[in-house]
Write a protein that holds these residues in place. Structure first.
Motif, short mmCIF file in Angstrom:
data_model
loop_
_atom_site.label_atom_id
_atom_site.label_comp_id
_atom_site.label_asym_id
_atom_site.label_seq_id
_atom_site.Cartn_x
_atom_site.Cartn_y
_atom_site.Cartn_z
N GLU A 74 0.83 -1.21 0.00
CA GLU A 74 0.00 0.00 0.00
C GLU A 74 0.87 1.26 0.00
OE1 GLU A 74 -4.08 -1.37 2.31
OE2 GLU A 74 -2.28 -0.93 3.52
N ARG A 75 1.98 1.23 0.73
CA ARG A 75 2.88 2.39 0.72
C ARG A 75 3.44 2.63 -0.68
NH1 ARG A 75 4.33 0.13 5.75
NH2 ARG A 75 6.21 -0.82 4.88
N ASP A 76 3.82 1.55 -1.36
CA ASP A 76 4.33 1.69 -2.73
C ASP A 76 3.23 2.23 -3.65
OD1 ASP A 76 6.80 0.72 -1.96
OD2 ASP A 76 6.42 -1.33 -2.69
N THR A 77 2.01 1.74 -3.46
CA THR A 77 0.89 2.22 -4.27
C THR A 77 0.61 3.69 -4.00
OG1 THR A 77 -0.12 0.02 -4.33
CG2 THR A 77 -1.58 1.89 -4.76
N LEU A 78 0.64 4.08 -2.73
CA LEU A 78 0.41 5.48 -2.37
C LEU A 78 1.47 6.37 -3.00
CD1 LEU A 78 -1.14 7.66 -0.86
CD2 LEU A 78 0.20 7.09 1.18
N ARG A 79 2.73 5.96 -2.94
CA ARG A 79 3.79 6.76 -3.56
C ARG A 79 3.54 6.90 -5.07
NH1 ARG A 79 7.35 3.90 0.17
NH2 ARG A 79 8.16 5.44 1.63
#
Length: 145
Positions: free
Chosen positions: A125-130
């Motif tokens: 999710e962090r990668d997606t948010l970035r």
């Protein structure tokens, strides 16, 4: 209206930015720093010797704002500036021992906020948010005219 207010994302992005800025401001205040000063010291810890122009780009401020900030940080003894060995017109900026201590104190508190954010998301999710935020920046900066 071409776009209803509830379909607009700008306010949501601004709200998240404002919450982060406020929280980090409160966190670094104990080290007697502003968020911008903290960001500058953090950049210098990663890239010692940077010029004012390079620091401005990394910290997302104008060169004029960076010049004023560096003057304040130097007056407080948190940074030192010396002429570049080959390019005498370029001043290299480095943290002093006092600057390293101030950064360590501020970073300890700022990392707590970063951890709270990170803990809300999985790594994926962090990668997606970035990626989504990067797309927002691209869309904002795209010149469609």
């Amino acid at each position: 209206m071409d776009m209803p207010p509830d379909a607009r994302l700008g306010l949501d992005i601004k709200r998240a930015e404002q919450a982060l800025t406020t929280a980090k401001g409160n966190a670094v205040r104990g080290a007697d720093l502003t968020v911008a000063q903290y960001a500058t010291l953090l950049a210098l810890s990663r890239y010692p010797g940077m010029s004012a122009a390079a620091l401005a780009r990394v910290c997302l401020v104008t060169p004029q704002a960076m010049t004023a900030m560096l003057k304040t940080l130097q007056t407080r003894g948190l940074i030192g500036r010396t002429a570049h060995p080959w390019h005498q017109r370029i001043l290299e900026t480095r943290l002093t021992e006092s600057g390293q201590r101030a950064l360590a104190a501020a970073d300890k508190e700022a990392v707590r906020i970063e951890r709270r954010i990170a803990d809300e998301f999985t790594a994926e999710e962090r990668d997606t948010l970035r990626a989504l935020l990067a797309r927002c920046v691209q869309a904002i900066e795209r010149d469609d005219d």
